[in-house]
Scaffold this active site. Structure first.
Site, PDB file in Angstrom:
ATOM      1  CE  LYS A 182      -4.269   2.574  -8.127  1.00 40.36           C
ATOM      2  NZ  LYS A 182      -4.184   2.664  -6.668  1.00 40.36           N
ATOM      3  CG  ASP A 187      -0.029   7.299  -1.926  1.00 35.76           C
ATOM      4  OD1 ASP A 187       0.478   6.684  -2.887  1.00 35.76           O
ATOM      5  OD2 ASP A 187      -1.161   7.033  -1.459  1.00 35.76           O
ATOM      6  CD1 TRP A 191      -6.414   7.065  -3.515  1.00 32.87           C
ATOM      7  CD2 TRP A 191      -6.395   5.497  -1.914  1.00 32.87           C
ATOM      8  NE1 TRP A 191      -6.981   5.921  -4.026  1.00 32.87           N
ATOM      9  CE2 TRP A 191      -6.985   4.951  -3.072  1.00 32.87           C
ATOM     10  CE3 TRP A 191      -6.278   4.700  -0.774  1.00 32.87           C
ATOM     11  CZ2 TRP A 191      -7.463   3.632  -3.125  1.00 32.87           C
ATOM     12  CZ3 TRP A 191      -6.758   3.393  -0.821  1.00 32.87           C
ATOM     13  CH2 TRP A 191      -7.341   2.877  -1.986  1.00 32.87           C
TER      14      TRP A 191
END
Ligand SMILES: *Cc1c(COP(=O)(O)O)cnc(C)c1O
Length: 321
Positions: A157, A133, A64
């Site tokens: 999530k 993030d 990511w």
């Protein structure tokens, strides 16, 4: 129900207030509920804060972070202060070794790399503005938000259903943003409109609000952290106690409490393990194609009892072989 009705205003402001209380977010920071997922933040961040003559530092500890750095290259200079790719993304650097580039506009971290199962254990901080993030570990452990200038997290999530993206943005940092920008992609516009520039993802925000109320009633972050530690400990113990039958992907010092990525010493047994687990209703455990093997995600919605069932399945499968 209009998104500009009193009823929805209450849903939105209660969700924000409960999240602020759960996470101890200081008044210096705005809280936004945006769209486009974390992936849109990969672009929004550099679009708002970089230009051709500025640079940003990225700490790339997994897939990511790599994507985030790639997106930023369209808007300015990008330096990878750390790149875990040659080491197959097994580790994270020590925070004290990350010396920002001269004049860096910000430094970007991914606190938990979901695919590779690596997570910073040390508190993240820097002498330049810090962007993070936190898609896969927000609301899983205490974080000092005063140390961060911008945090973003796709909701799906740990916060609630897919569709909304939480952004926590320090007002002082916002003052240094580029202008003008397309309104939907402009943090200043979204802050001014209090997440209501256009119709937000009303139902996702409503559900996130219910999740926040649930966790407040359960005991908040201390209780969440306790359960997450218990869950992760059950699975890592199953790996460490397996005499090499299971091999964890991450270095011990970078092990994620949210995503336990591991391989079998005999990779040819992986599919059999997946079928064995499915018989006990343990599903969605195949590792990402970049890592292979297995990945057990332990987001907040997974109970310690469920994690114990997985650990037992791991022990039983090992006995079988
Ligand atoms: C899932 C995830 C993303 C991608 O989120 P989207 O909302 O699908 O864009 C980005 N970063 C991390 C750390 C993630 O876990």
């Amino acid at each position: 129900m209009s998104h500009r009705s009193k009823a929805f205003e209450a849903i939105l402001s209660n969700a924000e207030a409960d999240l602020r209380q759960l996470l101890s977010i200081p008044e210096t920071h705005h809280v936004l509920f945006l769209q486009g997922g974390a992936s849109q933040q990969f672009t929004m961040v550099p679009m708002n804060f970089l230009n051709e003559s500025s640079i940003a530092d990225y700490v790339v500890t997994g897939a990511w972070g790599k994507k985030a750095a790639q997106a930023a290259k369209l808007y300015g200079g990008v330096t990878a202060l750390f790149d875990g790719a040659p080491d197959k993304f097994k580790s994270v650097p020590k925070i004290s070794t990350l010396v920002p580039s001269p004049g860096a506009k910000y430094i970007h971290f991914t606190s938990n790399e979901t695919i590779h199962g690596v997570q910073f254990q040390e508190p993240i901080s820097s002498s330049v503005p810090v962007i993070c993030d936190m898609s896969s570990d927000i609301l899983s452990r205490p974080v000092n938000f005063a140390d961060f200038d911008l945090i973003y997290a796709g909701a799906q999530k740990n916060l609630g259903p897919a569709g909304t993206t939480v952004v926590i943005l320090k007002d002082e940092f916002l003052k240094s943003a580029n202008s003008p920008l397309p309104p939907m992609l402009d943090y200043a516009t979204q802050v001014k409109a209090k997440s209501l520039y256009n119709t937000p993802t009303t139902f996702a925000i409503y559900l996130c609000g219910l999740v926040f109320k649930y966790w407040k009633a359960e005991g908040g972050l201390p209780e969440i952290q306790k359960r997450n530690a218990e869950k992760a400990n059950a699975l890592y113990s199953a790996i460490d106690g397996s005499n090499g039958f299971y091999i964890g992907h991450a270095d011990v010092s970078a092990r994620s409490q949210m995503n336990v990525a591991f391989n079998l010493d005999k990779p040819e047994l992986t599919d059999e393990f997946i079928a064995f687990a499915a018989e006990r209703n343990i599903v969605e455990i195949k590792g990402h194609r970049d890592v292979g093997g297995l990945r057990i995600s332990l987001y907040n919605s997974i109970t310690p009892e469920a994690a114990a069932i997985v650990a037992q399945a791991m022990a039983d499968f090992r006995s079988k072989h």
